[in-house]
Design a protein around this motif. Structure first.
Motif, mmCIF file in Angstrom:
data_model
loop_
_atom_site.group_PDB
_atom_site.id
_atom_site.type_symbol
_atom_site.label_atom_id
_atom_site.label_comp_id
_atom_site.label_asym_id
_atom_site.label_seq_id
_atom_site.Cartn_x
_atom_site.Cartn_y
_atom_site.Cartn_z
ATOM 1 N N SER A 72 0.820 -1.221 0.000
ATOM 2 C CA SER A 72 0.000 0.000 0.000
ATOM 3 C C SER A 72 0.850 1.265 0.000
ATOM 4 O O SER A 72 0.345 2.360 -0.295
ATOM 5 C CB SER A 72 -0.947 0.010 1.203
ATOM 6 N N GLN A 73 2.144 1.121 0.309
ATOM 7 C CA GLN A 73 3.026 2.290 0.343
ATOM 8 C C GLN A 73 3.884 2.419 -0.910
ATOM 9 O O GLN A 73 4.635 3.385 -1.040
ATOM 10 C CB GLN A 73 3.929 2.215 1.582
ATOM 11 N N LEU A 75 4.368 2.969 -4.885
ATOM 12 C CA LEU A 75 3.684 3.576 -6.009
ATOM 13 C C LEU A 75 3.391 2.560 -7.106
ATOM 14 O O LEU A 75 2.337 2.612 -7.745
ATOM 15 C CB LEU A 75 4.533 4.730 -6.568
ATOM 16 N N TRP A 77 2.426 -0.357 -6.864
ATOM 17 C CA TRP A 77 1.286 -1.216 -6.547
ATOM 18 C C TRP A 77 0.039 -0.393 -6.226
ATOM 19 O O TRP A 77 -0.893 -0.896 -5.599
ATOM 20 C CB TRP A 77 1.619 -2.121 -5.349
ATOM 21 N N LYS A 78 -0.005 0.839 -6.687
ATOM 22 C CA LYS A 78 -1.098 1.744 -6.322
ATOM 23 C C LYS A 78 -2.462 1.293 -6.846
ATOM 24 O O LYS A 78 -3.511 1.682 -6.315
ATOM 25 C CB LYS A 78 -0.817 3.165 -6.828
ATOM 26 N N ASP A 79 -2.491 0.451 -7.874
ATOM 27 C CA ASP A 79 -3.776 0.015 -8.441
ATOM 28 C C ASP A 79 -4.357 -1.210 -7.741
ATOM 29 O O ASP A 79 -5.453 -1.670 -8.085
ATOM 30 C CB ASP A 79 -3.610 -0.300 -9.937
ATOM 31 N N TRP A 102 -8.652 5.802 2.881
ATOM 32 C CA TRP A 102 -7.924 4.916 1.972
ATOM 33 C C TRP A 102 -8.914 4.335 0.963
ATOM 34 O O TRP A 102 -9.662 3.394 1.292
ATOM 35 C CB TRP A 102 -7.254 3.781 2.745
ATOM 36 N N ASN A 104 -8.544 2.404 -1.521
ATOM 37 C CA ASN A 104 -8.253 1.081 -2.086
ATOM 38 C C ASN A 104 -8.216 -0.030 -1.033
ATOM 39 O O ASN A 104 -7.587 -1.057 -1.225
ATOM 40 C CB ASN A 104 -6.927 1.105 -2.851
#
Length: 843
Positions: A72-73, A75, A77-79, A102, A104
């Motif tokens: 989650s931190q 970039l 894996w932001k999707d 949050w 996501n």
């Protein structure tokens, strides 16, 4: 057709029609499985969804949390959409509030409809323990089991006693694409203690535990603030954490454990409260009781609090048998082992590491513990060398970047140099999956147990597929399975949609006898069930050793084994029409099983004679399937050893008698056969069932007993004919001469004390009891049926008599009159031949 019959048929059909609907509406487990099955079949995998569950949804912690935190931190894996399963509604609401900004992350209530929907559709899944037994690995899903610690206590099949406790754990492991391991020590236990070696088809990632990153990289000021929010004020004191494990065998009395723990914490508070903040973190099984103790307020760390982050602010760890101490090694701070119940615990559970070699002193009472804390600097210095060796052995991966390495493996980004940490157990053995039947006390169970004792485990890896059951006879027979074989359990019921339930009912009751019924057959349901039980495992051979129920051959046919076989234990066609108490109990099942024969690679009878009978009688069902035979093996060493085991014998009035046997709610003594008194003792063993002919045997014995009253007959076994046989014994006034001794876990002592064995069966597939009789050197009499003629070689090794009362009576009288010793039977040579016949079926 009269109106009464028509009403009966209509009632039955209505019940069949309404039963699945009723179950769907009122049975929660059925409803969940039906919905899950529908979503499993119909919904595509969501490639950017990640599903997490820790400790059955009780917290958002451990390695899954560390992986979530990392993903989650980042970039890149932001999707990803993160879905957490939570079992408590209030805790779920608190988490939703905490993560409300949050977009996501989602939270679902464990065992709710959304829970099962995500379980069936998320691409990536993480669990530090086990998913519910409904979960089935779906093609395209990537399940990672992170597990939850380097084990100190025995795990899996290394725990003595019933292996049922391993059932859902092994099932989860076999379905996982990845299993995380912190070190080689744990990898070896996973491979051996859980029997993953030779079978597991995924990858053990030995890169360390992501959760250790939470200790190494923790923000201590932030952590102190989080504890303050839980009414735990660290102040400026150093910290002692007492983290005892759950004792396993004390699950029924957790309040007693809490009382002990609470009293000890209070004593530590009294002694060291000015210098140290005393904290307590108990096992989740105990937390709900601990939270009720007012004196623990301000000391008890919430069950949902991340343990590894907590360890970063702990100055002294006190534990017992918990694997938490392995995690704590990275801090370099002292560990004290408070094992006030060591003797009892070690006896019941066992440990992998000798407690004398642990990286800290063992304190057996609270005074020892207090003394060690008071002298903590010297204690730490004394254990410095051992401590370092433990750190080197168990924590060599833990430098704060484990999570990144693990993620690279799971998402297919691992670098070439990391390949040495991706361990796939390689097997040079051929893999056999065998369903042994229901493990009832019968000949089939005896045959399969003997086979499992004789298999060459250097060449074959064997998995025994067993129904999860609490029945005592199943538990007893489970413990008789050769320890080299792996036991995999079918826990929980099959998952099926309502429509699959209807289709299964129809095809099970009618068999696949028409093209319409073949199309109706729910093949996808059985494919799911196969994967639910054995996951992504692959086998060379699948064997239905029972052959009497349609469910298991359907499951094995749905699997991926290279060769699939059914064992035929008797004249199966005759069995289909066999009457027991006015019914044909096997008719529907066997009609369905017969219709599956053509889909197997080979049908294996238990003797050449039985093969010929089945080949002729089942010609219309077999199709092009090969039909062959094997010979049932025996365990001669075990038979002879048990024949000398008189542990069930005790003295009464200076005479040896067997342990009391119940009959018609009365208890009576069974005299041990004593040849010295001039008795001729006959014995019969088999299921008390009409085809075994024990009624005819009793009537024949009545004639023999009239002429010679110094005779006795012992019948070993249980079954539906017991009442009929008891009535016959009473009718002929044979209560002091004929004994129905019931099932015996060791029948061979009683057999060995008798003079002759009498087989009274009307038909048999391959009468194992004759071989056991010959092994014990008994004179042997049998009805002249095809299978007995084959085993006794046309009377060479025993007397064959007419299948009648007169024939059996004559056979027994000949034993009394002739007093001949039987011809010696070479059981070792026979057994070698038997196993060669089994291996021949595998070629």
């Amino acid at each position: 057709m009269d109106s009464k019959t028509m009403k009966k048929i209509a009632k039955r059909r209505t019940k069949v029609l309404l039963s699945p609907i009723k179950n769907y509406l009122i049975n929660r487990d059925y409803n969940q499985r039906a919905k899950y099955s529908k979503w499993f079949k119909k919904m595509p995998i969501k490639n950017n969804y990640v599903f997490y569950e820790t400790r059955d949804g009780k917290s958002m912690t451990d390695s899954p949390y560390a992986i979530f935190k990392y993903l989650s931190q980042q970039l890149k894996w932001k999707d990803l959409i993160h879905v957490w399963a939570i079992s408590d509604k209030d805790y779920l609401k608190a988490l939703e509030k905490k993560y409300q900004n949050w977009p996501n992350i989602k939270f679902v209530l464990k065992n709710s409809d959304p829970y099962f929907k995500y379980l069936a559709t998320c691409k990536y899944l993480f669990n530090n323990s086990t998913f519910t037994n409904i979960y089935t690995v779906k093609e395209g899903q990537v399940y990672t089991n992170t597990w939850h610690g380097t084990p100190l206590k025995h795990m899996g099949f290394d725990i003595e006693g019933s292996p049922m406790g391993t059932s859902n754990v092994l099932r989860n492991f076999l379905g996982a694409a990845f299993i995380l391991s912190p070190n080689k020590f744990t990898t070896d236990i996973l491979k051996n203690g859980f029997r993953l070696n030779h079978l597991y088809n995924g990858t053990i990632v030995e890169e360390g535990y992501p959760r250790i990153d939470l200790t190494v990289n923790a923000d201590k000021d932030e952590l102190a603030q989080l504890l303050a929010e839980e009414q735990i004020d660290l102040g400026n004191k150093k910290t002692i954490l007492y983290a005892p494990t759950w004792k396993g065998d004390a699950g029924s009395k957790p309040r007693n454990d809490i009382e002990q723990i609470s009293n000890d914490v209070n004593k530590l508070e009294e002694k060291f409260g000015n210098e140290y903040k005393i904290l307590m973190k108990v096992h989740p099984f105990l937390y709900k009781f601990a939270i009720e103790e007012p004196q623990l307020k301000g000391k008890l760390v919430p069950d949902t609090f991340e343990t590894n982050e907590l360890l970063s602010v702990v100055d002294i760890l006190i534990t017992d048998y918990s694997s938490i101490f392995f995690d704590y090694l990275v801090t370099g701070k002292p560990i004290l082992f408070y094992m006030w119940d060591y003797d009892d615990y070690n006896k019941n559970r066992g440990m992998y590491i000798d407690t004398d070699n642990l990286p800290g002193p063992i304190c057996t009472d609270i005074e020892d513990l207090i003394e060690s804390i008071g002298d903590i600097n010297n204690v730490q210095k004394n254990y410095e060398e051992v401590y370092q060796s433990f750190t080197d052995q168990f924590c060599y991966h833990d430098y704060g970047n484990v999570t990144e390495k693990v993620v690279q493996h799971i998402f297919g980004l691992a670098k070439k140099k990391q390949s040495k940490h991706a361990i796939t157990p390689v097997s040079d053995k051929e893999k056999i999956l065998i369903y042994p039947g229901g493990l009832q006390n019968n000949g089939i169970t005896g045959s399969v147990l003997n086979l499992l004792d004789n298999i060459d485990y250097n060449k074959y890896d064997v998995t025994v597929l067993v129904n999860y059951s609490n029945k005592q006879y199943v538990q007893d027979n489970l413990l008789r399975i050769n320890s080299n074989a792996r036991i995999a359990f079918k826990s929980g019921r099959i998952s099926q949609t309502v429509m699959e339930d209807y289709r299964n009912y129809i095809t099970k009751n009618r068999g696949l006898t028409t093209d319409y019924l073949k199309r109706l057959y729910p093949e996808n349901m059985y494919e799911r069930e196969y994967k639910r039980i054995v996951g992504i495992s692959e086998f060379d051979y699948a064997i239905d050793f029972s052959g009497y129920a349609m469910f298991w051959p359907s499951v094995l046919l749905a699997g991926n084994a290279s060769k699939k076989m059914v064992i035929l234990h008797s004249d199966m066609f005759s069995d289909m029409y066999r009457h027991v108490n006015g019914r044909n109990p096997h008719f529907i099942n066997l009609r369905g099983v017969f219709s599956l024969y053509k889909y197997f690679d080979e049908l294996v009878s238990v003797s050449e004679a039985t093969m010929e009978v089945n080949k002729e009688n089942l010609e219309d069902y077999i199709g092009d399937t090969k039909i062959s035979y094997l010979i049932n093996s025996i365990n001669t060493k075990k038979i002879r050893s048990l024949s000398n085991d008189d542990s069930e014998v005790y003295m009464k009035q200076n005479k040896p008698v067997l342990v009391n046997v119940k009959s018609n709610k009365e208890i009576f003594d069974v005299p041990v056969p004593d040849q010295g008194e001039g008795y001729t003792n006959f014995v019969n063993m088999g299921r008390l069932s009409p085809e075994k002919g024990q009624d005819q045997l009793i009537e024949a014995f009545a004639e023999v007993h009239k002429k010679n009253d110094r005779t006795r007959l012992y019948i070993i076994g249980e079954g539906p004919s017991r009442k009929t046989l008891e009535e016959l014994i009473k009718l002929y006034e044979l209560e002091d001469a004929v004994y129905l001794v019931g099932h015996k876990s060791n029948p061979f002592y009683l057999m060995g004390q008798c003079d002759a064995f009498v087989l009274s069966s009307h038909y048999e597939g391959h009468p194992l009891v004759l071989l056991e009789s010959l092994t014990l050197g008994l004179q042997t009499v049998s009805t002249d049926i095809t299978a007995s003629r084959y085993v006794l070689e046309d009377g060479k090794y025993g007397k064959l008599v007419e299948n009648s009362i007169a024939g059996l009576a004559g056979g027994m009288e000949s034993v009394i009159e002739a007093d001949e010793k039987p011809i010696s039977f070479d059981v070792e040579a026979f057994n070698e031949q038997a196993m060669e016949s089994f291996y021949r079926t595998l070629d």
